[in-house]
Design a protein around this motif. Structure first.
Motif, short mmCIF file in Angstrom:
data_model
loop_
_atom_site.label_atom_id
_atom_site.label_comp_id
_atom_site.label_asym_id
_atom_site.label_seq_id
_atom_site.Cartn_x
_atom_site.Cartn_y
_atom_site.Cartn_z
N MET A 1 0.79 -1.22 0.00
CA MET A 1 0.00 0.00 0.00
C MET A 1 0.83 1.28 0.00
O MET A 1 0.43 2.27 -0.61
CB MET A 1 -1.00 -0.01 1.15
N ILE B 1 1.83 1.71 -3.60
CA ILE B 1 0.62 2.00 -4.39
C ILE B 1 0.20 3.45 -4.18
O ILE B 1 -0.11 4.16 -5.15
CB ILE B 1 -0.51 1.02 -4.04
N GLN C 1 -0.24 6.41 -6.90
CA GLN C 1 -1.50 7.14 -7.00
C GLN C 1 -1.28 8.65 -6.95
O GLN C 1 -1.81 9.39 -7.77
CB GLN C 1 -2.46 6.71 -5.87
N TRP D 1 -7.62 -4.03 -3.57
CA TRP D 1 -6.60 -3.49 -4.47
C TRP D 1 -5.93 -4.62 -5.24
O TRP D 1 -5.72 -5.70 -4.70
CB TRP D 1 -5.52 -2.75 -3.68
N TRP D 2 -5.54 -4.33 -6.46
CA TRP D 2 -4.73 -5.23 -7.28
C TRP D 2 -3.54 -4.42 -7.77
O TRP D 2 -3.62 -3.19 -7.89
CB TRP D 2 -5.52 -5.74 -8.48
N CYS D 3 -2.45 -5.10 -8.07
CA CYS D 3 -1.27 -4.39 -8.54
C CYS D 3 -0.56 -5.15 -9.64
O CYS D 3 -0.72 -6.37 -9.79
CB CYS D 3 -0.31 -4.09 -7.39
N ALA E 1 -1.74 -0.11 -10.51
CA ALA E 1 -2.66 -0.47 -9.42
C ALA E 1 -4.07 -0.06 -9.79
O ALA E 1 -4.29 0.87 -10.58
CB ALA E 1 -2.24 0.21 -8.12
N ALA F 1 -8.28 -0.24 -7.76
CA ALA F 1 -9.06 -0.58 -6.57
C ALA F 1 -10.52 -0.79 -6.94
O ALA F 1 -11.00 -0.32 -7.98
CB ALA F 1 -8.96 0.55 -5.54
N ARG G 1 -9.26 4.38 -9.41
CA ARG G 1 -7.89 4.67 -8.95
C ARG G 1 -6.92 3.83 -9.78
O ARG G 1 -5.91 3.36 -9.32
CB ARG G 1 -7.69 4.43 -7.46
N SER H 1 -8.29 -7.80 -12.50
CA SER H 1 -9.11 -7.29 -11.39
C SER H 1 -10.60 -7.51 -11.66
O SER H 1 -11.34 -7.89 -10.75
CB SER H 1 -8.80 -5.82 -11.12
#
Length: 147
Positions: free
Chosen positions: A14, A17, A21, A46-48, A58, A60, A72, A92
């Motif tokens: 995070m 990420i 962002q 969240w995915w990355c 990333a 969300a 995002r 995602s």
């Protein structure tokens, strides 16, 4: 290109990420930093996308007003044009659909609208001005989704 890994993000991801962002949304699109954080009614997922353990993309999803929102969505500018965003979007969305979610709503920039509409998404409203550019309401339903 080095090996791309797309996965569900962890708490340990995070910090990186959020740096991505802020760089994309505040730095490039001039969106105030206090508007970047996702605030939903339920837990955010969240995915990355990573290359050599560095976060390069990333996205969300969260529940707000009884809808699943997806957004995002960001890819490091050095890695754009390599279909990382498309792969991250597919991963995602497929994860969300596998959880029993039938439709996903977003307000997206033009590049994201193209990616999502190419997967079966539909524009459901008119573009509106939003800082540097516009955002367009888009809905993608599991039944219309194609890989």
């Amino acid at each position: 290109m080095q090996e791309l890994v797309i996965r569900k993000a962890t708490d340990l991801d995070m910090g990186d990420i959020m740096k991505l962002q802020v760089n994309v949304f505040s730095g490039e699109q001039k969106i105030p930093e206090n508007m970047i954080e996702v605030i939903g009614e339920e837990a955010v997922q969240w995915w990355c996308a990573t290359i050599e353990s560095s976060i390069v993309g990333a996205v969300a999803a969260w529940k707000e007003d009884e809808k699943i929102h997806w957004g995002r969505f960001a890819v490091n500018s050095s890695y754009r044009g390599k279909h990382i965003g498309t792969a991250l979007a597919k991963y995602s969305l497929e994860d969300l659909f596998s959880q029993g979610i039938k439709e996903v709503y977003m307000e997206a920039r033009e590049a994201t609208v193209k990616i999502i509409c190419d997967m079966g998404g539909k524009i459901v409203g008119k573009p509106v001005s939003f800082y540097e550019g516009t955002i367009t309401p888009v809905l993608i339903c599991e039944e219309d989704y194609y890989k």
